[in-house]
Design a protein around this motif. Sequence first.
Motif, PDB file in Angstrom:
ATOM      1  N   ALA A  26       4.793 -14.231  18.469  1.00 33.88           N
ATOM      2  CA  ALA A  26       4.191 -13.569  19.627  1.00 33.88           C
ATOM      3  C   ALA A  26       2.687 -13.396  19.433  1.00 33.88           C
ATOM      4  O   ALA A  26       1.888 -13.563  20.376  1.00 33.88           O
ATOM      5  N   LEU A  27       2.286 -13.063  18.172  1.00 29.51           N
ATOM      6  CA  LEU A  27       0.855 -12.929  17.889  1.00 29.51           C
ATOM      7  C   LEU A  27       0.134 -14.261  18.059  1.00 29.51           C
ATOM      8  O   LEU A  27      -0.998 -14.317  18.558  1.00 29.51           O
ATOM      9  N   ASP A  28       0.794 -15.382  17.604  1.00 32.38           N
ATOM     10  CA  ASP A  28       0.168 -16.701  17.766  1.00 32.38           C
ATOM     11  C   ASP A  28      -0.024 -17.033  19.242  1.00 32.38           C
ATOM     12  O   ASP A  28      -1.065 -17.563  19.643  1.00 32.38           O
ATOM     13  N   VAL A  29       1.000 -16.755  20.010  1.00 34.78           N
ATOM     14  CA  VAL A  29       0.871 -17.019  21.445  1.00 34.78           C
ATOM     15  C   VAL A  29      -0.256 -16.184  22.048  1.00 34.78           C
ATOM     16  O   VAL A  29      -1.082 -16.671  22.829  1.00 34.78           O
ATOM     17  N   ALA A  30      -0.274 -14.912  21.625  1.00 38.45           N
ATOM     18  CA  ALA A  30      -1.333 -14.040  22.135  1.00 38.45           C
ATOM     19  C   ALA A  30      -2.706 -14.515  21.683  1.00 38.45           C
ATOM     20  O   ALA A  30      -3.676 -14.513  22.460  1.00 38.45           O
ATOM     21  N   LYS A  31      -2.774 -14.970  20.395  1.00 36.72           N
ATOM     22  CA  LYS A  31      -4.052 -15.456  19.884  1.00 36.72           C
ATOM     23  C   LYS A  31      -4.499 -16.701  20.651  1.00 36.72           C
ATOM     24  O   LYS A  31      -5.682 -16.843  21.005  1.00 36.72           O
ATOM     25  N   THR A  32      -3.538 -17.625  20.862  1.00 38.58           N
ATOM     26  CA  THR A  32      -3.872 -18.837  21.616  1.00 38.58           C
ATOM     27  C   THR A  32      -4.387 -18.502  23.001  1.00 38.58           C
ATOM     28  O   THR A  32      -5.362 -19.089  23.490  1.00 38.58           O
ATOM     29  N   ARG A  33      -3.728 -17.549  23.619  1.00 38.04           N
ATOM     30  CA  ARG A  33      -4.162 -17.152  24.964  1.00 38.04           C
ATOM     31  C   ARG A  33      -5.527 -16.476  24.922  1.00 38.04           C
ATOM     32  O   ARG A  33      -6.376 -16.712  25.799  1.00 38.04           O
ATOM     33  N   VAL A  34      -5.741 -15.663  23.876  1.00 41.50           N
ATOM     34  CA  VAL A  34      -7.043 -15.000  23.760  1.00 41.50           C
ATOM     35  C   VAL A  34      -8.140 -16.025  23.531  1.00 41.50           C
ATOM     36  O   VAL A  34      -9.221 -15.964  24.147  1.00 41.50           O
ATOM     37  N   VAL A  35      -7.854 -17.005  22.601  1.00 40.92           N
ATOM     38  CA  VAL A  35      -8.860 -18.046  22.348  1.00 40.92           C
ATOM     39  C   VAL A  35      -9.134 -18.840  23.618  1.00 40.92           C
ATOM     40  O   VAL A  35     -10.291 -19.173  23.944  1.00 40.92           O
ATOM     41  N   CYS A  46      -8.772 -17.799  26.639  1.00 42.17           N
ATOM     42  CA  CYS A  46      -9.547 -16.939  27.555  1.00 42.17           C
ATOM     43  C   CYS A  46     -11.004 -16.866  27.137  1.00 42.17           C
ATOM     44  O   CYS A  46     -11.922 -16.913  27.985  1.00 42.17           O
ATOM     45  N   LEU A  47     -11.228 -16.722  25.802  1.00 38.98           N
ATOM     46  CA  LEU A  47     -12.599 -16.682  25.320  1.00 38.98           C
ATOM     47  C   LEU A  47     -13.333 -17.987  25.609  1.00 38.98           C
ATOM     48  O   LEU A  47     -14.504 -17.987  26.006  1.00 38.98           O
ATOM     49  N   GLN A  48     -12.623 -19.115  25.376  1.00 34.56           N
ATOM     50  CA  GLN A  48     -13.243 -20.405  25.661  1.00 34.56           C
ATOM     51  C   GLN A  48     -13.528 -20.552  27.154  1.00 34.56           C
ATOM     52  O   GLN A  48     -14.588 -21.040  27.554  1.00 34.56           O
ATOM     53  N   LEU A  49     -12.561 -20.108  27.956  1.00 38.75           N
ATOM     54  CA  LEU A  49     -12.762 -20.180  29.404  1.00 38.75           C
ATOM     55  C   LEU A  49     -13.925 -19.289  29.832  1.00 38.75           C
ATOM     56  O   LEU A  49     -14.745 -19.664  30.678  1.00 38.75           O
ATOM     57  N   ALA A  50     -13.987 -18.109  29.208  1.00 38.45           N
ATOM     58  CA  ALA A  50     -15.096 -17.214  29.526  1.00 38.45           C
ATOM     59  C   ALA A  50     -16.436 -17.820  29.114  1.00 38.45           C
ATOM     60  O   ALA A  50     -17.433 -17.743  29.830  1.00 38.45           O
ATOM     61  N   THR A  91     -18.497 -31.871  30.862  1.00 44.26           N
ATOM     62  CA  THR A  91     -17.543 -31.800  29.748  1.00 44.26           C
ATOM     63  C   THR A  91     -16.794 -30.470  29.696  1.00 44.26           C
ATOM     64  O   THR A  91     -16.066 -30.212  28.735  1.00 44.26           O
ATOM     65  N   LEU A  92     -16.979 -29.588  30.702  1.00 39.77           N
ATOM     66  CA  LEU A  92     -16.261 -28.321  30.710  1.00 39.77           C
ATOM     67  C   LEU A  92     -14.777 -28.543  30.950  1.00 39.77           C
ATOM     68  O   LEU A  92     -14.352 -29.548  31.530  1.00 39.77           O
ATOM     69  N   ASP A  93     -13.988 -27.542  30.515  1.00 35.53           N
ATOM     70  CA  ASP A  93     -12.540 -27.591  30.719  1.00 35.53           C
ATOM     71  C   ASP A  93     -12.233 -27.531  32.213  1.00 35.53           C
ATOM     72  O   ASP A  93     -12.853 -26.779  32.977  1.00 35.53           O
ATOM     73  N   GLN A  94     -11.270 -28.321  32.635  1.00 32.36           N
ATOM     74  CA  GLN A  94     -10.911 -28.365  34.055  1.00 32.36           C
ATOM     75  C   GLN A  94     -10.343 -27.035  34.542  1.00 32.36           C
ATOM     76  O   GLN A  94     -10.323 -26.762  35.746  1.00 32.36           O
TER      77      GLN A  94
END
Length: 823
Positions: free
Chosen positions: A140-149, A151-155, A189-192
């Motif tokens: 669950a932490l990995d999933v949360a971390k992936t989502r946080v990363v 989100c940070l990348q998207l931000a 080159t930004l994420d779609q």
Amino acid sequence: MPETLLHSVSVSSIFPSKPINFVQKYLSGVPAGRKNGARNSKDGKIEEKEEKEFDFSRKIRELRLELEIKKREEERIEKDIAIILEENTIDGGEQNRSFGLAVTRLNNNMLVVENSAKQLTSALKNISSLADTISGRVSALDVAKTRVVGCLQLAGDMRDLGVCAEGIDDAIRSEDFEIASQHIHRFLTLDQAVFQIREFKQKDATDSIRHSYEVLSSAKDRLSKILKSRLTEAVQKGDVAEMQRFVKLFPLIHEADEGLQRYSVFLNQKIDKLAEENLAIMRAGGTDDNRRNVLYADTLFMFFEGVAEIIESNLPVLEHSYGLEKLLDFMFILQARIDEFFRRLIEEFDTRRRLSHLNRQVADVVHHKKFTAPEGLEDVPDALEVDAIASEICMMNTSVEMYWRFVSRRIGKNDADLARSPSGDGDEEEDEEARLERQRLRKEAKEQKMDQLLNRSRVGTKMQELIGHYCLLEHFYMMKSVQKAIKSDAKEDVGTLTSSLVDDVVFIIRKSIRRAAGSGNVDSVCATINNATALLDTVVHGSLHHDIQSGYVTSSNFASEAFIAYQQGKQVKEAAESQKEQFLLAVNNSAKLSELLIELQKGLISEWAGVKRPAVEKNKLEHSTTQIEESARKLAALAKHGVEELFKSAFKSRIRQGLADPYQNIDRQMTMQDVEYYEAHDPFMEHFLAQIDRLLVENEPNLFPDNYQTILLLTATEIARQIEGAVAKCQFNRYGALQLDREYRQICAYLTNVAGWSAREKIGRLGQIVALLNVETVDEAMEVWHNSKTMTTSTIRALSLPEVRKILALRADFPTVAIKSIE
């Protein structure tokens, strides 16, 4: 069970249900095992009953007997147990007690182990449960971390999008196109996922993103138009700095092909200018009158040198900005102008050198006349003219090969970087396999493009066509030159053993092969070697064979007469002298030519060994050089054939005359006094060897060393054969065999001195015969024979048993019965 107890058992106790019927049934007077008689009832029906009879007394006796057996067995077992217990009590009581205590302790320990195992099982179950819980939480932490990363990348991408949108207009207005291109590159080159947010309905979250996207999309189009116009203006003005500045920016806005196309206009202009300059110099006759015969080759070399300089000075800019993959595409754009120049050059070359007309003439000569002299055909090309054109074509191909090697090395110098691609997240093994697969596919694609550039372009296809013409011209040149060498063959110096034919033929073949090798085309080298060996095997071999045949066929005894006349200093007819000289020259030329061809083969292999080539090309060259060796072997065989005919005519008869009759006139059944006398006064061997030596010495100056060595070996073989035939007609005793052994040693020493150790093999069979005759008994002869069989080689055949019997029969002092009985 006690016996009284058995007697006390009553019948009623055994069968308590029906005692009376039982007594009536089983204790009646009917014998056991028989059926009761049938009785008639009142109604006339007959009832038949089958009853089983049981002998109770016999059963009791059997039980008593079995009981007695069990009692005795019980008593025996009790006695055995008592004996064992007594023995254990006396000898091993302490051990039994110790063993019992050890078993008890083991049982106690096993109980402890069992309890510990149960506790461990319980602990493992608890740990497993905890591990499952922790694993779920970590997942669950990995999933949360992936989502946080994410989100940070998207931000971060959203922030970069805003920064690019804010700075793009200022950069374009201030003509800071580098910064503007970087903004567009970041935008592209930004994420779609960033651009998908602008489709949401929440106004606050999407207005800024939508606005930034529209601003950057519009700026991208404006920047593209500006860069294209500026690069076009720089090309028109010839401003190299401006061109290199703007051409670097097209990959950033994802328009690399457009940048290459516009930049190639400038380089194509330079290539066209270079082509016109070189063509003008060519049409003016070149800059050096001494190189007019290679004018077109020099023009092609100068053009390719200028093109290589243009590419070398401009590729670094493109390599840094566009990457190695785009360099090959860029070369395809430039190759069109290079092909156009090459087409114009070849047309000039074909017109001025009359290549097509010359090629048709050569084809007519080669295909119609093959290897015969083309005197019957009209308008035969001059061999020197063909030689000059063939050399020029080879030089042109050399220039093309050098240019292709430059392109291959310059574009393919970093294949590892070309095939390397970044690997993303995921399984490491899968990433490695995917990377290798991508590398393989990209390498194959590059090889296909390189093949298309090198072999499918006009330069590649036209040069292959020219090489085909060259092979035909080279074939004609060798054929004409060899025919001329044969026609003008002459013995230049009095002391030489060979004529000019040898040096001329080897020079022509070496020149043609090395000229083909200098072109850099392996196929042309192999074709030239094939044509050269064909000429050696037909024209040269046929001419030498004709001279040899005419030498010993015209007159059956011409060689003997010629040599005798020469030795005695007589004046012979000019025709006979010429015929003799022609024969000797043909024999010596064959041997010398064979030797020089072997040296040529070794020299070519040594020269080509230092050049790095693909395995396929190495195999082709290796196979072609073996054909030179095969031609050399054929010429060596021809020389040997001529020497054998010379030996038959001039040597064989003299050896037979000097050996047969004098040898047989000597009585071989000698005494000791005869042996001592012959030791002081040799009967004939010294005189015979002196004659042979005089014959060899007189003819040595007229023969090539290899041919003279062949004469020596033939002489040794003939001497051994003649002596063996003479020995078979004699009868020996022990002293006669001893004299024969002395004569054999004289012959062996002489032949070894003049011909070397190889002569010993020629007289090896004679040595076996002499050894068999020099024995005391038949048994000793058999021992010598068996020992000689183990010492024979592939060139010395061991004597067979019938031959041994015949040889031993020459000993007059050996019993015939003993000789016939040997096995």
